[in-house]
Design a protein around this motif. Sequence first.
Motif, mmCIF file in Angstrom:
data_model
loop_
_atom_site.group_PDB
_atom_site.id
_atom_site.type_symbol
_atom_site.label_atom_id
_atom_site.label_comp_id
_atom_site.label_asym_id
_atom_site.label_seq_id
_atom_site.Cartn_x
_atom_site.Cartn_y
_atom_site.Cartn_z
ATOM 1 N N ALA A 87 0.829 -1.211 0.000
ATOM 2 C CA ALA A 87 0.000 0.000 0.000
ATOM 3 C C ALA A 87 0.862 1.259 0.000
ATOM 4 O O ALA A 87 0.591 2.226 -0.731
ATOM 5 C CB ALA A 87 -0.935 -0.014 1.217
ATOM 6 N N ILE A 88 1.917 1.272 0.823
ATOM 7 C CA ILE A 88 2.811 2.433 0.885
ATOM 8 C C ILE A 88 3.582 2.571 -0.436
ATOM 9 O O ILE A 88 3.803 3.692 -0.927
ATOM 10 C CB ILE A 88 3.779 2.313 2.077
ATOM 11 N N SER A 137 2.375 10.601 -3.532
ATOM 12 C CA SER A 137 1.461 11.140 -2.529
ATOM 13 C C SER A 137 2.226 11.983 -1.508
ATOM 14 O O SER A 137 3.443 11.831 -1.316
ATOM 15 C CB SER A 137 0.745 9.983 -1.810
ATOM 16 N N THR A 138 1.514 12.862 -0.820
ATOM 17 C CA THR A 138 2.144 13.716 0.186
ATOM 18 C C THR A 138 2.521 12.905 1.422
ATOM 19 O O THR A 138 2.004 11.804 1.649
ATOM 20 C CB THR A 138 1.196 14.848 0.609
ATOM 21 N N ALA A 139 3.394 13.485 2.230
ATOM 22 C CA ALA A 139 3.811 12.829 3.472
ATOM 23 C C ALA A 139 2.613 12.615 4.397
ATOM 24 O O ALA A 139 2.539 11.611 5.101
ATOM 25 C CB ALA A 139 4.881 13.663 4.173
ATOM 26 N N GLN A 140 1.664 13.557 4.391
ATOM 27 C CA GLN A 140 0.494 13.436 5.254
ATOM 28 C C GLN A 140 -0.342 12.211 4.887
ATOM 29 O O GLN A 140 -0.793 11.450 5.758
ATOM 30 C CB GLN A 140 -0.362 14.707 5.143
ATOM 31 N N GLU A 173 -0.928 8.984 7.318
ATOM 32 C CA GLU A 173 -2.251 8.556 7.752
ATOM 33 C C GLU A 173 -2.533 7.119 7.340
ATOM 34 O O GLU A 173 -3.137 6.348 8.099
ATOM 35 C CB GLU A 173 -3.315 9.500 7.176
ATOM 36 N N THR A 174 -2.097 6.734 6.141
ATOM 37 C CA THR A 174 -2.279 5.351 5.698
ATOM 38 C C THR A 174 -1.526 4.388 6.615
ATOM 39 O O THR A 174 -2.058 3.336 7.021
ATOM 40 C CB THR A 174 -1.782 5.179 4.243
ATOM 41 N N THR A 192 2.563 3.320 15.089
ATOM 42 C CA THR A 192 2.518 4.192 16.268
ATOM 43 C C THR A 192 3.370 5.423 15.999
ATOM 44 O O THR A 192 4.532 5.307 15.602
ATOM 45 C CB THR A 192 3.054 3.467 17.513
ATOM 46 N N THR A 193 2.814 6.619 16.197
ATOM 47 C CA THR A 193 3.573 7.841 15.943
ATOM 48 C C THR A 193 4.508 8.143 17.114
ATOM 49 O O THR A 193 4.395 7.562 18.196
ATOM 50 C CB THR A 193 2.633 9.045 15.743
#
Length: 567
Positions: free
Chosen positions: A514-515, A523-526, A530-531, A538-539
């Motif tokens: 997916a990534i 795609s953007t970093a955001q 989120e994906t 975990t952030t």
Amino acid sequence: MLKKSDPVEQILLRNNKITEKILGEIKENQLLAGHYLGKTLVDHGYIHAKVLLETLSQDLKIPFLAFEDYPKNQLPIKGLNIPEAFLKEKTIFPIQMNDGTLTISVYDPFDLHTIENLKVSLGKKIKILLSTEETIVEAIETFYGAGESTMGRMVDGIKDNEDSFTETDPDTEHIRDMASEAPVIKLVNHIINKATEMGASDIHLEPFAEDLILRYRIDGILHNFEAPPKRLNSAICTRIKIMADLDISERRLPQDGRIKLKLQGKDIDMRVSTLPTLHGESVVIRILDRGNLNVNLGEMGFPKNVLEQFQGLIHKPYGKLLVTGPTGSGKTTTLYGALQNINTPDKKIITIEDPVEYQIRGINQIHVKPKIGLDFASGLRSIVRQDPDVIMVGEIRDAQTADVAIQAALTGHLVFSTVHTNDAAGAITRLLDMGVENYLISSAVLGVLAQRLVRVICKKCIEPTKVSKTLIAEMGTYDQEEMKTFHGKGCKECSHTGFRGRAGIYELLVVDDAIRQLILDKSTAQIIRETARNKGMTTLREDGWKKVADGITTVEEVLRVTLNEQT
């Protein structure tokens, strides 16, 4: 000459604090010269004074007395006719009198002649405690003298003809002579020794118009300490330059060097950086203590699931793994831990670093030298021709290095590197911004680990505390009623900071199908972030909150090192 019957020698050998080789060096260089062997070992950096006395204390069953445990206000013993000069000469200090027994602190517990003389002259029984030489001298100065600090006493012994030079046009020979004198050497050694005792990672000497500021970075935070007077800045800088083999006559340009010392029985490497400022040269010394290098991935604070994922990535046969974070966030230590984890005889590992901070047995390490054309990109090309299995690139700074590293990962090499971004997803877009093709990134990159270091609450003074409702609401993922937070009250163990040591908080982005598709779509970093979160990542902030709940660190620490993100 050393005698085999020397009790200090036998005790230290028996407890593996020194080696026969060290004793041989002392004998060969005639360092003893009638002195107490323990003092000789300490003065020449073979062992730290506290280690010496704690070993003797345990072996001889004599209590060790730290300076914090000395009388606080005034000398409790009245009427004792012991001259201050005698106390200093013999390095002893009277602690208390109890039922006709005088308790004294001593540096040399084998100086039986002095102890017997005191017993006879005072008509008292003598009980001894052990203390460091510096502690005893400081106690004597505090209670008998003017209460001067160690720094103050050292500075008083340095005479300087201030009119013979200025900061802008100093007399090089005069300063060289000053820097080579014993008082200045002792002062610089004291500054470095104090830093290593405090567990500092950096020493900052900063000259300003009226004074000189001395600061140590401890657990990532700068703290002010008593500094020498401004008049000694040139002499101190020159002494440090001599130690680092730098040009002492050059004061207009920045210089970089290295110092290798044996302190407290350990090998210490130091990186030295000098910088000309408006009021004189500023010096920063980075202390690289091999003994404090924790390269065990299991002890770095990784959550269990993140550690398992990370270890899975570093055991892949090929591909690229990035570690990201600001300067001082522990990226290099993590990479060293990863290399150590896979450092087996069947793998050839080569690194190119700027600089090589720690040497690891079994790994070929290269130090970049841009002045002669050995930069990351050119060095990396040469490394690939050495048939390595694993390559570590200290930092990806430009498109050229990024491209060569990606190509190496695609041609059967496992490549580790660092990049400066705020979070894991940002590393992907950073490579895209450098001009690396999206299809190369999606094919080569295995994962990105973002990390920060937070200070750990001191275990000796940890206590529950309350945080504001605003912060609790920001935590979000926890039950507000059950959330418990802690902080360090402050004690002598942590120098009243409330913290002792550091641990990592981590965010691991694993590049799955997916990534990869998102990378191909640019795609953007955001969106990437989120994906990954929806798939269980975990952030940094979330890992930080878990460590807050576990009583490892504080809310303020997590806020200090992470972005203001919604969790």
